[in-house]
Design a protein around this motif. Structure first.
Motif, short mmCIF file in Angstrom:
data_model
loop_
_atom_site.label_atom_id
_atom_site.label_comp_id
_atom_site.label_asym_id
_atom_site.label_seq_id
_atom_site.Cartn_x
_atom_site.Cartn_y
_atom_site.Cartn_z
N SER A 71 0.80 -1.22 0.00
CA SER A 71 0.00 0.00 0.00
C SER A 71 0.83 1.27 0.00
O SER A 71 0.27 2.37 0.11
N VAL A 72 2.16 1.14 -0.08
CA VAL A 72 2.98 2.35 -0.05
C VAL A 72 2.51 3.36 -1.09
O VAL A 72 2.27 4.53 -0.79
N GLY A 73 2.35 2.88 -2.32
CA GLY A 73 1.94 3.79 -3.39
C GLY A 73 0.62 4.46 -3.08
O GLY A 73 0.46 5.67 -3.26
N THR A 74 -0.34 3.66 -2.60
CA THR A 74 -1.66 4.20 -2.30
C THR A 74 -1.58 5.31 -1.26
O THR A 74 -2.13 6.40 -1.43
N VAL A 75 -0.89 5.00 -0.14
CA VAL A 75 -0.84 5.98 0.95
C VAL A 75 -0.11 7.24 0.51
O VAL A 75 -0.56 8.36 0.77
N VAL A 76 1.00 7.04 -0.19
CA VAL A 76 1.75 8.21 -0.68
C VAL A 76 0.85 9.07 -1.56
O VAL A 76 0.74 10.29 -1.37
N ALA A 77 0.17 8.43 -2.49
CA ALA A 77 -0.62 9.20 -3.44
C ALA A 77 -1.75 9.95 -2.74
O ALA A 77 -1.97 11.14 -2.97
N ILE A 78 -2.45 9.24 -1.84
CA ILE A 78 -3.59 9.89 -1.19
C ILE A 78 -3.13 11.03 -0.29
O ILE A 78 -3.70 12.12 -0.29
N ALA A 79 -2.05 10.77 0.47
CA ALA A 79 -1.54 11.83 1.34
C ALA A 79 -1.13 13.04 0.53
O ALA A 79 -1.42 14.19 0.89
N LEU A 80 -0.47 12.79 -0.60
CA LEU A 80 -0.02 13.91 -1.42
C LEU A 80 -1.18 14.65 -2.05
O LEU A 80 -1.28 15.88 -1.95
N TYR A 81 -2.07 13.92 -2.69
CA TYR A 81 -3.12 14.58 -3.44
C TYR A 81 -4.03 15.39 -2.54
O TYR A 81 -4.43 16.50 -2.85
N ARG A 82 -4.36 14.80 -1.39
CA ARG A 82 -5.36 15.46 -0.56
C ARG A 82 -4.78 16.54 0.32
O ARG A 82 -5.45 17.53 0.60
N GLU A 83 -3.57 16.34 0.84
CA GLU A 83 -3.04 17.30 1.81
C GLU A 83 -1.67 17.86 1.46
O GLU A 83 -1.50 19.06 1.30
N LEU A 84 -0.70 16.96 1.42
CA LEU A 84 0.68 17.44 1.36
C LEU A 84 0.95 18.27 0.11
O LEU A 84 1.58 19.32 0.19
N GLY A 85 0.45 17.80 -1.02
CA GLY A 85 0.70 18.54 -2.26
C GLY A 85 0.22 19.97 -2.16
O GLY A 85 1.02 20.92 -2.22
N PRO A 86 -1.09 20.18 -1.97
CA PRO A 86 -1.59 21.56 -1.91
C PRO A 86 -0.96 22.37 -0.77
O PRO A 86 -0.56 23.52 -0.99
N VAL A 87 -0.86 21.78 0.42
CA VAL A 87 -0.41 22.58 1.57
C VAL A 87 1.08 22.91 1.47
O VAL A 87 1.47 24.08 1.60
#
Ligand SMILES: Nc1ncnc2c1ncn2[C@@H]1O[C@H](COP(=O)(O)OP(=O)(O)O)[C@@H](O)[C@H]1O
Ligand SMILES: [Mg+2]
Lengths: 256, 276, 171
Positions: free
Chosen positions: A84-100
């Protein structure tokens, strides 16, 4: 409440700030239609706030991705779910880390330079000179930067995310030996375009507006001295970071 | 818009009963002033009397607390933003500190007012801009950035920019500061020429009586929030009033205080006990 | 002027790069990547329990993705899940005695449908039903079965993870 002593009220000051910012937003929005005749200027500003921020955004995106890959692989391996590494990375990035994170970097890179630039224009009478040449600085200087921020931020956040995914992939797959197909198929299985990717895009669009609004406001209303400009630049970073995180919370809690 | 408009007098700018307070300081306390059409009018006065502020009133950058300002037959207080912008399109303004746009070249700075208000072919823009730069002697500097100019050169570029749209009113805020004698001579000639050949009206704010006497038709001397004296240059420089004597004689004492209001000097230095 | 031109080119490149990144993220890292462009044909399969299986979950043979789950319904009469699979037309050589199972990728990963090829000379056609199916293995049931003991809940519905194979004929 017997003492009518005026004491510095943090809440009152903050409210006054937010109110002034809101009024400024209204006049920026009113200037947007008039700024369309300065379209070339908006294009130029997209270059300055967007293209010129690429290096820092890409570098930081890559490192964030590398770190996320390492950390998550380690943590998830405790549960036997490194798939699930890819999944967690992607979701964390898309929803929070990327924009913030992009917004915070953007405040530091583009926000400060907008404030300093407009502040110096104020201090050297360039804004007054525009007024005298019958060019409205709100339409010619402020609105194009505001629009450029709104256009540039989602693109910067997307580039940030792409680099971060690349970094996480490098760590998890290339270095730590996670299966490439597993990495991607889990990600594609769990990440949704609308609830994850586009949510992030909306957020970063709003953050782009917030950061450039604060930056132009601070520059426009700065005291016309070198000290005033320095102070305004600092305030841009502080206020826009706080506002970004607060609005992030509100958007996450109520809209998503 | 014809040259003859509806003012009863022949004044392009006419100010009545102007009162302004900035912060706690009273800047103007009943200023009355007329700028005749087609003339060069100088506004002189000690620094800090509000000459720049007066210019900001005339161009509608600052609203007065009271009084009327009529420019080309229009009362400024009645104009909205668009009305003001219409008016300003016909006013050239030379800022005290040049105020060139720092991220454009000299050429683009001068071309800026043209580009913002009309979509003109590039060739036409060159044909308008280069003669103006030639007139201020800086055609060769067209591709320089403002940061590469000296203060005097920047002033001349700002002058070229102020006249690029052939305004009806040209306002100079301290145009002679920082000019070498050659450039000063050229700028003086330019002010004269512009006035006579184009028939425009000029307001010059300056301290240099010698320079001003060579271009101005009228001089207004501002002091202590009022018009202290006005008249033709020779009339003024003969110094018939106390004000003019002090100002042109350069004396520290007189009706115009050289010192900014302060506490007793000796007390400030601690020589005497200040009485509470 | 050339400077302005450079800014315009730079802006253009930046916007193209940004949209390329966004387009890549949106289409290659999300479930959109699972939509195959090519034509598919449908197979049906019944399961007593599909666990966490979701729409668009992958269908795999030998670990290779050949299609996705296109529909999940509860059959009102039999109270079983009727799952429709959209299989790539490229993979039209599946023997009609192949078996379908709902598997979990990894311990906590997502669930997918695995097909195990049979040996029949006849091939599946569009709309056929997969007769041999095996339901999702529920972690809780496994724990109940092996940890607590096998004969603990005879009153309940047999919690057998396997052998849910259906032999019910279908026209
Ligand atoms: N925004 C302001 N707030 C308060 N005082 C001001 C402001 N701008 C100018 N002043 C004061 O007004 C006076 C006149 O300024 P100015 O018009 O620039 O003088 P000058 O005649 O030298 O051009 C000065 O004493 C200055 O301190
Ligand atoms: Mg001044």
């Amino acid at each position: 409440m017997s003492e009518p002593q005026p004491r510095p009220s943090l809440i009152g000051d903050s409210l006054a700030q937010v109110g002034a910012l809101g009024l400024f937003l209204l006049s920026v929005l009113a200037a947007v239609p008039r700024s369309l005749r300065y379209f070339a200027e908006t294009v130029r500003q997209v270059f300055f706030v967007g293209a010129m921020s690429l290096v820092i955004i890409m570098t930081c995106g890559l490192f964030i991705g590398l770190v996320l890959g390492l950390q998550l692989y380690e943590v998830l391996s405790r549960f036997g779910s490194t798939a699930s590494v890819g999944t967690v990375v992607a979701i964390a990035l898309y929803r929070e880390l990327g924009p913030v994170v992009t917004a915070l970097l953007f405040a530091g890179r583009a926000g400060t330079s907008i404030t300093a630039e407009i502040g110096l224009m104020r201090a050297t009478d360039q804004l007054a000179a525009m007024e005298m040449m019958a060019v409205d600085p709100m339409a010619y200087v402020v609105a194009p930067r505001f629009l450029a921020g709104i256009v540039a931020m989602p693109l910067l956040a997307s580039i940030f995310n792409a680099l971060a995914i690349f970094g996480a992939h490098t760590v998890a797959v290339t270095w730590l030996g996670l299966d490439n197909g597993t990495f991607w198929s889990n990600m594609t299985g769990a990440v949704d375009v609308w609830t994850d990717v586009m949510n992030g895009v909306w957020k970063s669009t709003v953050f782009g507006g917030v950061v450039t609004l604060v930056a132009t406001y601070q520059g426009y209303t700065t005291a016309p001295t070198s000290e005033g400009v320095a102070y305004a630049t600092t305030r841009t970073v502080v206020s826009s970071s706080i506002l970004t995180l607060a609005i992030d919370f509100l958007m996450t809690a109520f809209l998503m | 818009m014809t040259a003859v408009s509806t003012t009863s007098t022949d004044a392009l700018v006419s100010i009545r009963g102007l009162r302004t307070k900035l912060g706690d300081k009273v800047i103007f306390d009943g200023v009355e002033l007329d700028i005749p059409r087609g003339s060069v009018t100088a506004v002189m006065g000690p620094s800090g009397t509000g000459k720049t502020t007066l210019l900001r009133h005339i161009t509608g950058q600052l609203r007065p607390d009271a009084g009327s300002i009529v420019v080309d037959g229009r009362e400024l207080a009645t104009l909205d933003r668009d009305g003001l912008f219409d008016l300003r399109e016909r006013i050239g303004y030379l800022f005290q500190n040049s105020a060139l746009l720092t991220d454009f070249t000299v050429f683009e700075n001068v071309a800026f007012p043209l580009r913002q208000h009309a979509r003109l072919p590039e060739e036409l823009i060159r044909n308008i801009v280069l003669p103006k730069l030639q007139a201020v002697g800086l055609r060769g500097a067209a591709e320089l950035m403002p940061a590469e100019l000296s203060g005097g050169m920047a002033r001349r570029v700002a002058l070229a920019r102020a006249i690029v749209r052939d305004p009806m009113l040209l306002i100079y805020d301290e145009p002679f500061v920082g000019l070498d004698p050659i450039a000063l001579n050229q700028v003086l000639k330019l002010i004269r020429t512009l006035n006579h050949t184009l028939g425009l009206t000029s307001i010059v704010v300056a301290h240099e009586l010698a320079a001003v006497s060579r271009v101005a038709d009228h001089i207004y001397l501002l002091a202590a929030g009022k018009v202290a004296a006005h008249g033709a240059p020779d009339q003024i420089s003969r110094g018939e009033t106390e004000w003019t004597r002090q100002f042109f004689g350069g004396e520290a004492d007189g009706p115009v205080p050289f010192h900014y209001p302060a506490r007793d000097y000796a007390a400030d230095l601690g020589f005497t006990q200040e009485r509470a | 002027m050339t400077q302005r031109r450079n800014h315009q080119i730079g802006t253009g490149l930046f916007i193209v790069l940004g949209f390329a990144a966004l387009g890549y993220l949106a289409t290659q890292t999300t479930s959109l990547a699972n939509y195959r462009q090519g034509p598919t044909y449908a197979l049906k399969a019944r399961f007593t329990n599909i666990g966490q299986l979701k729409l668009r979950a992958p269908v795999k043979i030998a670990g290779v993705r050949i299609g996705s789950v296109s529909d999940i319904q509860l059959e009102p009469d039999r109270l079983e899940a009727l799952v429709t699979l959209a299989i790539d037309n490229r993979y039209n050589q599946l023997p009609d005695d192949s078996a379908a199972s709902v598997f979990t990728s990894g311990l906590l990963g997502d669930q997918y449908v695995a097909l195990k090829p049979g040996g029949s000379p006849e091939l599946f056609k569009d709309g056929d039903e997969i007769i041999l199916t095996q339901s999702s293995v529920q972690l809780e049931e496994l724990i109940g079965k092996y940890l607590v003991g096998s004969g603990d809940t005879p009153a309940k519905k047999p919690a057998e993870p396997e052998s849910a194979s259906k032999q019910g004929e279908k026209p």
